[in-house]
Design a protein around this motif. Structure first.
Motif, short mmCIF file in Angstrom:
data_model
loop_
_atom_site.label_atom_id
_atom_site.label_comp_id
_atom_site.label_asym_id
_atom_site.label_seq_id
_atom_site.Cartn_x
_atom_site.Cartn_y
_atom_site.Cartn_z
N LEU A 1 40.63 40.38 34.64
CA LEU A 1 41.16 41.67 35.10
C LEU A 1 41.87 41.47 36.46
CD1 LEU A 1 37.97 43.82 34.30
CD2 LEU A 1 39.99 43.53 32.85
N GLU A 2 42.35 40.28 36.71
CA GLU A 2 42.96 39.67 37.90
C GLU A 2 41.93 38.77 38.56
OE1 GLU A 2 45.41 41.78 40.84
OE2 GLU A 2 45.31 40.06 42.17
N SER A 3 42.26 37.49 38.51
CA SER A 3 41.41 36.48 39.14
C SER A 3 42.09 36.00 40.42
CB SER A 3 41.19 35.32 38.18
OG SER A 3 42.41 34.61 38.01
N ALA A 4 41.55 34.95 41.01
CA ALA A 4 42.09 34.44 42.28
C ALA A 4 43.54 33.98 42.13
CB ALA A 4 41.22 33.29 42.79
N THR A 5 43.90 33.44 40.97
CA THR A 5 45.24 32.85 40.84
C THR A 5 46.13 33.50 39.79
OG1 THR A 5 44.57 31.20 39.19
CG2 THR A 5 44.28 30.60 41.51
N ARG A 6 45.61 34.43 39.00
CA ARG A 6 46.42 34.99 37.91
C ARG A 6 46.06 36.44 37.60
NH1 ARG A 6 45.13 29.72 36.39
NH2 ARG A 6 46.87 28.47 35.60
N THR B 1 31.01 48.11 39.62
CA THR B 1 31.57 47.54 40.83
C THR B 1 30.48 46.74 41.53
OG1 THR B 1 33.05 49.43 41.00
CG2 THR B 1 32.77 48.11 42.98
N VAL B 2 30.73 45.47 41.74
CA VAL B 2 29.70 44.58 42.30
C VAL B 2 29.36 44.98 43.72
CG1 VAL B 2 29.20 42.19 43.00
CG2 VAL B 2 30.34 42.64 40.82
N GLY B 3 28.07 45.05 44.01
CA GLY B 3 27.61 45.33 45.36
C GLY B 3 27.49 46.81 45.64
N ASP B 4 28.20 47.60 44.82
CA ASP B 4 28.19 49.03 45.02
C ASP B 4 27.17 49.62 44.02
OD1 ASP B 4 28.85 51.60 45.58
OD2 ASP B 4 30.94 51.49 44.91
N ARG C 1 37.12 41.09 37.36
CA ARG C 1 38.13 41.10 38.43
C ARG C 1 37.56 40.46 39.67
NH1 ARG C 1 42.39 45.49 40.56
NH2 ARG C 1 43.45 44.42 38.85
N SER C 2 38.21 39.41 40.13
CA SER C 2 37.76 38.73 41.34
C SER C 2 38.95 38.14 42.07
CB SER C 2 36.78 37.62 40.93
OG SER C 2 36.46 36.85 42.05
N PHE C 3 39.39 38.81 43.14
CA PHE C 3 40.59 38.39 43.89
C PHE C 3 40.33 37.13 44.70
CE2 PHE C 3 42.55 42.93 44.68
CZ PHE C 3 42.75 43.08 43.32
N ALA C 4 41.41 36.47 45.06
CA ALA C 4 41.36 35.36 46.02
C ALA C 4 40.82 35.89 47.35
CB ALA C 4 42.76 34.80 46.22
N HIS C 5 40.04 35.04 48.03
CA HIS C 5 39.57 35.42 49.37
C HIS C 5 40.57 35.01 50.45
CE1 HIS C 5 35.65 35.37 47.12
NE2 HIS C 5 35.67 36.58 47.67
N VAL D 1 33.43 44.05 35.10
CA VAL D 1 32.81 43.77 36.40
C VAL D 1 33.92 43.68 37.44
CG1 VAL D 1 31.39 42.15 37.68
CG2 VAL D 1 31.02 42.43 35.23
N PHE D 2 33.86 44.54 38.43
CA PHE D 2 34.88 44.55 39.47
C PHE D 2 34.30 44.11 40.81
CE2 PHE D 2 36.61 47.42 36.31
CZ PHE D 2 37.96 47.09 36.30
N PHE D 3 34.86 43.02 41.35
CA PHE D 3 34.52 42.61 42.72
C PHE D 3 35.49 43.26 43.71
CE2 PHE D 3 32.53 39.33 40.20
CZ PHE D 3 31.44 38.88 40.94
N ASN D 4 36.56 43.91 43.19
CA ASN D 4 37.62 44.48 44.05
C ASN D 4 38.06 45.82 43.46
OD1 ASN D 4 38.29 41.36 43.35
ND2 ASN D 4 38.23 41.71 45.53
N PRO D 5 38.79 46.62 44.25
CA PRO D 5 39.24 47.93 43.76
C PRO D 5 40.21 47.82 42.59
CG PRO D 5 39.54 47.75 46.15
CD PRO D 5 39.16 46.38 45.66
#
Ligand code: SN0
Length: 315
Positions: A141-146, A69-72, A110-114, A42-46
């Motif tokens: 797959l890369e979170s907000a902090t790691r 890809t979430v939302g897409d 995958r969910s990046f920091a905002h 699940v990807f929230f980001n590229p």
């Protein structure tokens, strides 16, 4: 290993590294370990490397892969609790995570920091919600902090090329036009410390990382001094942790150039990619034989394969 979201999830680091080198040598040695099992991503980001290398690692183990890809390709997800869902988000992450957990055997997220609210990002709300609701192993797959899959590949690359048992490794901030998360440097620092490398972190004042990741590392505000004798130079931009999410400097003198590399001890250049050429590092550095960035990216496959093997064998 139940989940793989941070180094604390790894019970035996040297065994994981050994497994990853086995996978690098013999990627086709376990073609049916994951037969009948599915990896969801699940990807929230590229994503380029993470998406393709993790997919490839899973198929080498005989797994099926579903990536979205979430939302897409999915409904937009609400991540806040207790809100009246009268906005664009059609589905809450609570149901989405629980349902995906019924469809797949391992779930990558995958969910990046905002970069708006430090407390919210460092609480890892989205990753933790998946851990709590999905009921299957979660791979970050890369979170907000790691970014632990990246850090494992970084360590493999250093182990592959190091000339001394305890190399001098310099993680240096470099300029960038956008505000970027601290996930890659946080995670690299946490793994480099676990490996007992001689770790120096160089950055302009105000770019101190969360001390929970950097404790024991040498912090320097003088990049030239830090680079003296470096055997590995890991360049990365990040935004301020203290003045959360802000760009405090775009000082081009922190760009890695051949002159900077000349200060090192015949050092190698590392970066997680994607890299902005002639911002983070000059063309001459990236195109030189001392740059390991492509090998480092190639090591994402054995890193992901070792993690999936360990999870599959644990279940
Ligand atoms: C991400 C980051 O965490 O810094 C992913 C790195 C693996 N990088 C970016 O978002 C770069 C975006 C850009 O515009 O250069």
């Amino acid at each position: 290993m139940q989940h793989f979201t941070k180094i604390a999830d790894v019970s035996n680091l040297s065994a994981l590294i050994e497994r990853a080198f086995e996978c690098k040598r013999s990627p086709h040695a376990w073609p049916s370990l994951g037969r009948g099992r599915t990896l969801g991503m699940v990807f929230f980001n590229p994503s380029l490397r993470t998406r393709v290398s993790t997919h490839r690692a899973a198929t080498l183990l005989g797994m099926d892969v579903i990536s979205m890809t979430v939302g897409d390709e999915t409904w937009q997800l609400e991540t806040r609790d207790g809100v009246e869902m009268d906005g664009p988000a059609a589905e809450h992450i609570r149901e989405a995570a629980a349902v995906l957990g019924r469809y797949v055997d391992v779930l990558g997220v995958r969910s990046f920091a905002h970069l708006r609210d430090r407390q919210e990002d460092y609480a890892e709300t989205i990753l933790e919600r998946f851990r709590a609701c999905a009921g299957v192993p979660i791979v970050s797959l890369e979170s907000a902090t790691r970014h632990p899959l990246q850090s494992l590949a970084d360590v493999l690359t250093i182990e592959q090329f190091k000339r001394r048992s305890r190399p001098r490794v310099v993680l240096t901030w470099a300029p960038h036009p956008k505000a970027l998360p601290q996930a890659v440097p946080n995670s690299f620092a946490e793994w480099a410390r676990a490996m007992d490398y001689e770790l120096v972190i160089a950055h302009p004042p105000g770019y101190e990382l969360d001390p929970q990741f950097t404790e024991g590392a040498t912090i320097s505000y003088d990049q030239d001094e830090a680079l003296d004798g470096a055997e590995f130079v890991y360049a990365k931009n990040w935004s301020s942790y203290r003045d959360y999410g802000k760009i405090l400097s775009q000082d081009r003198s922190w760009q890695i150039t051949p002159e900077k590399m000349a200060r090192t001890s015949d050092g190698y250049f590392l970066h997680c990619l994607p890299i902005r050429r002639n911002m983070i590092a000059s063309d001459a550095v990236l195109d030189s034989p001392r740059s390991l960035v492509i090998e480092q990216a190639a090591n994402r496959i054995p890193a992901a394969q070792a993690v999936l093997r360990t999870i599959l064998e644990t279940r």
